[in-house]
Design an enzyme around this catalytic site. Sequence first.
Site, PDB file in Angstrom:
ATOM      1  N   ALA A  49      84.152  -0.248 -30.752  1.00  0.00           N
ATOM      2  CA  ALA A  49      82.926  -0.551 -29.835  1.00  0.00           C
ATOM      3  C   ALA A  49      82.019  -0.082 -30.696  1.00  0.00           C
ATOM      4  CB  ALA A  49      83.472   0.163 -28.768  1.00  0.00           C
ATOM      5  N   PHE A 111      90.941  -5.096 -18.767  1.00  0.00           N
ATOM      6  CA  PHE A 111      90.967  -3.701 -17.788  1.00  0.00           C
ATOM      7  C   PHE A 111      89.354  -2.813 -17.844  1.00  0.00           C
ATOM      8  CE2 PHE A 111      95.625  -3.307 -16.705  1.00  0.00           C
ATOM      9  CZ  PHE A 111      96.006  -4.782 -16.962  1.00  0.00           C
ATOM     10  N   CYS A 161      81.715  -9.705 -25.744  1.00  0.00           N
ATOM     11  CA  CYS A 161      83.123  -9.198 -25.925  1.00  0.00           C
ATOM     12  C   CYS A 161      83.847  -9.590 -23.675  1.00  0.00           C
ATOM     13  CB  CYS A 161      83.970  -8.370 -26.168  1.00  0.00           C
ATOM     14  SG  CYS A 161      83.238  -8.085 -27.874  1.00  0.00           S
ATOM     15  N   PHE A 223      72.193  -4.154 -24.783  1.00  0.00           N
ATOM     16  CA  PHE A 223      73.739  -4.318 -23.634  1.00  0.00           C
ATOM     17  C   PHE A 223      74.137  -2.950 -23.711  1.00  0.00           C
ATOM     18  CE2 PHE A 223      78.169  -4.238 -25.633  1.00  0.00           C
ATOM     19  CZ  PHE A 223      78.244  -4.478 -27.095  1.00  0.00           C
ATOM     20  N   ARG A 336      71.077   2.755 -15.382  1.00  0.00           N
ATOM     21  CA  ARG A 336      72.232   3.396 -16.034  1.00  0.00           C
ATOM     22  C   ARG A 336      72.676   4.649 -14.973  1.00  0.00           C
ATOM     23  NH1 ARG A 336      75.075  -0.370 -19.042  1.00  0.00           N
ATOM     24  NH2 ARG A 336      74.212  -1.668 -19.511  1.00  0.00           N
TER      25      ARG A 336
HETATM   26  C1  UGA Z   1      84.725  -3.619 -25.804  1.00  0.00           C
HETATM   27  C2  UGA Z   1      85.582  -2.864 -25.995  1.00  0.00           C
HETATM   28  O1  UGA Z   1      84.938  -1.534 -25.872  1.00  0.00           O
HETATM   29  C3  UGA Z   1      86.018  -2.002 -27.763  1.00  0.00           C
HETATM   30  O2  UGA Z   1      87.786  -2.322 -27.395  1.00  0.00           O
HETATM   31  C4  UGA Z   1      86.573  -4.180 -28.097  1.00  0.00           C
HETATM   32  O3  UGA Z   1      87.166  -4.290 -29.494  1.00  0.00           O
HETATM   33  C5  UGA Z   1      84.948  -4.962 -28.267  1.00  0.00           C
HETATM   34  O4  UGA Z   1      84.702  -4.571 -26.807  1.00  0.00           O
HETATM   35  C6  UGA Z   1      85.466  -6.298 -28.647  1.00  0.00           C
HETATM   36  O5  UGA Z   1      86.114  -6.538 -28.323  1.00  0.00           O
HETATM   37  O6  UGA Z   1      85.104  -6.097 -30.341  1.00  0.00           O
HETATM   38  P1  UGA Z   1      81.872  -3.141 -26.761  1.00  0.00           P
HETATM   39  O7  UGA Z   1      81.381  -4.195 -26.239  1.00  0.00           O
HETATM   40  O8  UGA Z   1      81.266  -3.396 -28.063  1.00  0.00           O
HETATM   41  O9  UGA Z   1      83.571  -2.735 -27.009  1.00  0.00           O
HETATM   42  O10 UGA Z   1      81.427  -2.166 -26.160  1.00  0.00           O
HETATM   43  P2  UGA Z   1      82.109  -1.182 -24.800  1.00  0.00           P
HETATM   44  O11 UGA Z   1      81.547  -0.032 -24.767  1.00  0.00           O
HETATM   45  O12 UGA Z   1      83.120  -1.361 -24.135  1.00  0.00           O
HETATM   46  O13 UGA Z   1      80.873  -1.475 -23.198  1.00  0.00           O
HETATM   47  C7  UGA Z   1      80.589  -2.857 -22.816  1.00  0.00           C
HETATM   48  C8  UGA Z   1      79.433  -2.554 -22.090  1.00  0.00           C
HETATM   49  O14 UGA Z   1      80.171  -1.925 -20.709  1.00  0.00           O
HETATM   50  C9  UGA Z   1      78.475  -1.959 -21.840  1.00  0.00           C
HETATM   51  O15 UGA Z   1      77.451  -3.051 -21.235  1.00  0.00           O
HETATM   52  C10 UGA Z   1      78.443  -0.559 -21.618  1.00  0.00           C
HETATM   53  O16 UGA Z   1      77.311  -0.295 -20.360  1.00  0.00           O
HETATM   54  C11 UGA Z   1      78.800  -1.102 -19.973  1.00  0.00           C
HETATM   55  N1  UGA Z   1      79.685  -0.246 -19.289  1.00  0.00           N
HETATM   56  C12 UGA Z   1      80.840   0.949 -20.337  1.00  0.00           C
HETATM   57  C13 UGA Z   1      79.022   0.191 -18.592  1.00  0.00           C
HETATM   58  O17 UGA Z   1      78.280  -0.237 -17.423  1.00  0.00           O
HETATM   59  N2  UGA Z   1      80.350   1.385 -17.549  1.00  0.00           N
HETATM   60  C14 UGA Z   1      81.070   2.469 -18.153  1.00  0.00           C
HETATM   61  O18 UGA Z   1      81.291   2.491 -17.965  1.00  0.00           O
HETATM   62  C15 UGA Z   1      80.961   1.929 -19.673  1.00  0.00           C
END
Ligand code: UGA
EC number: 1.1.1.22
Length: 369
Positions: A49, A111, A161, A223, A336
Amino acid sequence: MIADVSKSSKIVVEKSTVPVKTAEAIEKILTHNSRGIKYQILSNPEFLAEGTAIQDLFKPERVLIGGRETPDGQKAIQALKDVYAQWVPEDRIISTNLWSAELSKLAANAFLAQRISSVNAMSALCEATGADVSQVSHAVGMDTRIGPKFLNASVGFGGSCFQKDILNLVYICECNGLPQVANYWKQVIKINDYQKNRFVNRLVSSMFNTVSGKKIAILGFAFKKDTGDTRETPAIDVCKGLLGDKACLSIYDPQVTEDQIQRDLSMNKFNWDHPIHLQPISPSSVKQVSVVWDAYEATMDAHGVCILTEWDEFKTLDYQRIFDNMQKPAFVFDGRNIVNVDKLREIGFIVYSMGKPLDPWLKDMPAVA
Ligand code: UGA
């Protein structure tokens, strides 16, 4: 290109997230141009991530390698396993057939996104009933079958993603005659859009049903924290929603450049995915938007403050100083859930925090227009 330059047999490793059966397409192209050279295609999806990429690379929870179930396919899988075995414990390296590997990547992201949409759906119910979404997600996450991670309510998930991968999954389902399954996953995106709209509507309705001509400070545009990436950031939709009601925005993000923000706000949705040379060279900047390099400057004389990214520095700002320099009544909308709501209310702010018991000011005001 690989076929053109190959002089001996090759293992081609698919690392990017791709539509299921891309490996098969690569395989077909290579075998039709093979001139006697043998190719094995492996799918080795990336799970790291943004913001934690190096950590995730050094200590991955799992490495997934998909390949053909033939002896040559198995040999190729072993060759790639040997590379990872240099730093990853062997029980974390798993192998599957090609399609399982490609689909697992889409499924994993779907998921994860589904957890956020689930908790965000709960946040709306919490606001309506007086429950606190942080308490609910803590209680729910204590069940080890559910787990505590990825249950933070927010203004919505973003990033390059989740939405793309879910849409990809939806497309595959539709192509395979599974409209019910497609609709199930589509709902994860719909709740995400609903959450962003809900946030804008809350903001507008609590500020006397209009933000026209009012200065709104936007803290955070990326993001998520620790990245300057703005692809699919919920900030784009929230800012566009506010600009639609003629608000004046003053935006501060520790890492995102002014140029990027202007480009994001002046472009149509989804255009970020176009190659850079197809994007307008100097997009006409959005007039009601100014980008500043300091949270205090952004909030000076503002009517409201919106927190859209969970940057650590927003937790420790001098909110008394911010309050003193704002128009009154002074509003904070925390997308947030990072501020101390009680402390801010003591200072005098009217505070909205996703999924938290509502400020008396906000009660009886409609959340959805
Ligand atoms: C995501 C996946 O977590 C990775 O495992 C995957 O490899 C990657 O996509 C990819 O396909 O390349 P990423 O998009 O970098 O990673 O970031 P995340 O940490 O997953 O966050 C995604 C979004 O969800 C963010 O906007 C974050 O703020 C939000 N989020 C996350 C929430 O709103 N609540 C949470 O509890 C967690």
